[in-house]
Scaffold this motif. Structure first.
Motif, PDB file in Angstrom:
ATOM      1  N   SER A 238       0.699  -1.354   0.058  1.00  0.00           N
ATOM      2  CA  SER A 238      -0.044  -0.102   0.067  1.00  0.00           C
ATOM      3  C   SER A 238       1.000   1.058  -0.046  1.00  0.00           C
ATOM      4  CB  SER A 238      -0.856   0.020   1.282  1.00  0.00           C
ATOM      5  OG  SER A 238      -1.954  -1.194   1.166  1.00  0.00           O
TER       6      SER A 238
ATOM      7  N   THR B 169      -4.587  -3.103   4.683  1.00  0.00           N
ATOM      8  CA  THR B 169      -5.533  -3.196   3.733  1.00  0.00           C
ATOM      9  C   THR B 169      -6.708  -4.201   3.957  1.00  0.00           C
ATOM     10  OG1 THR B 169      -3.807  -2.497   2.209  1.00  0.00           O
ATOM     11  CG2 THR B 169      -5.844  -3.299   0.945  1.00  0.00           C
TER      12      THR B 169
ATOM     13  N   ASP C  12      -4.332  -3.079  -5.151  1.00  0.00           N
ATOM     14  CA  ASP C  12      -3.568  -3.384  -4.107  1.00  0.00           C
ATOM     15  C   ASP C  12      -4.082  -4.337  -3.077  1.00  0.00           C
ATOM     16  OD1 ASP C  12      -1.990  -3.027  -1.919  1.00  0.00           O
ATOM     17  OD2 ASP C  12      -2.899  -1.218  -1.105  1.00  0.00           O
ATOM     18  N   THR C  13      -3.575  -5.526  -2.953  1.00  0.00           N
ATOM     19  CA  THR C  13      -4.189  -6.510  -2.290  1.00  0.00           C
ATOM     20  C   THR C  13      -3.876  -6.642  -0.859  1.00  0.00           C
ATOM     21  OG1 THR C  13      -2.564  -8.113  -2.855  1.00  0.00           O
ATOM     22  CG2 THR C  13      -4.579  -7.887  -4.379  1.00  0.00           C
TER      23      THR C  13
HETATM   24 MG    MG Z   1      -1.870  -2.786   2.527  1.00  0.00          MG
END
Ligand code: MG
Ligand code: GDP
Length: 176
Positions: free
Chosen positions: A20, A38, A61-62
């Motif tokens: 992230s 996240t 973005d996982t």
């Molecule tokens: Mg993240």
């Protein structure tokens, strides 16, 4: 002439590796020390001009947590590129081992033409690493070369190599 390319890109890697933070740095030019973790996945987009093309990255973005693993194929399916991130300061290389698992999964199930980058992140903390530091950098380089990825050490904190890794991906994307 100048081409417009839309490229789906996925970030994969262990929780806390800095996925992230790399996206935040690339998209907004910012860094926060206490980046919230996240949940599921987050979407961003950013455009980058290279010599012969304008690439619009559609970035997923996982989360990285094991409990979200079954969702991962939704994000890497159809992706033109992936950045697999690990934390170079992570003790016992668990973060690097996790990165290798992602590479294996992409090799088995991802788009065969996917451009893959391996990011050894938190390069600003280089001095905090143990004496094995150079050996682990070399390991990552060799691993990347053997598996058809390119490797860069990045820092979301200092911005070192962040634009560069996206730029390198943009250059390697197939021109249709
Ligand atoms: Mg993240
Ligand atoms: P993610 O779980 O992979 O998305 O990782 P985050 O982006 O949430 O980052 C986890 C933690 O590492 C946060 O506290 C970030 O501030 C920190 N972090 C991320 N990238 C860097 C970096 O390049 N250098 C340093 N020193 N810290 C970083």
């Amino acid at each position: 002439g100048n081409k417009n390319i839309n490229a789906k890109l996925v970030l994969l890697g262990d929780v806390g590796a800095g996925k992230s933070s790399l996206v935040l740095r690339f998209v907004k030019g910012q860094f926060v020390e206490f980046q919230e973790s996240t949940i599921g996945a987050a979407f961003f987009s950013q455009t980058l001009a290279v010599n012969d093309a304008t690439v619009k990255f559609e970035i997923w973005d996982t989360a990285g947590q094991e409990r979200y693993h079954s969702l991962a194929p939704m994000y890497y399916r159809g992706a033109a590129a992936a950045i697999i991130v690990y934390d170079i300061t992570n003790q016992a290389s668990a973060s690097f081992e996790r990165a290798k698992k992602w590479v294996q999964e992409l090799q088995a199930q991802g788009n065969p033409n996917m451009v893959m980058a391996l990011a050894g992140n938190k390069a600003d903390l280089l001095d905090a690493r143990k004496v094995t530091a150079e050996a682990s950098t070399l390991d990552a380089q060799v691993y990347a070369q053997e598996n058809g990825l390119f490797f860069m050490e990045t820092s979301a904190k200092t911005a070192s190599n962040v634009n560069d890794i996206f730029y390198e991906i943009a250059k390697r994307l197939p021109r249709v």
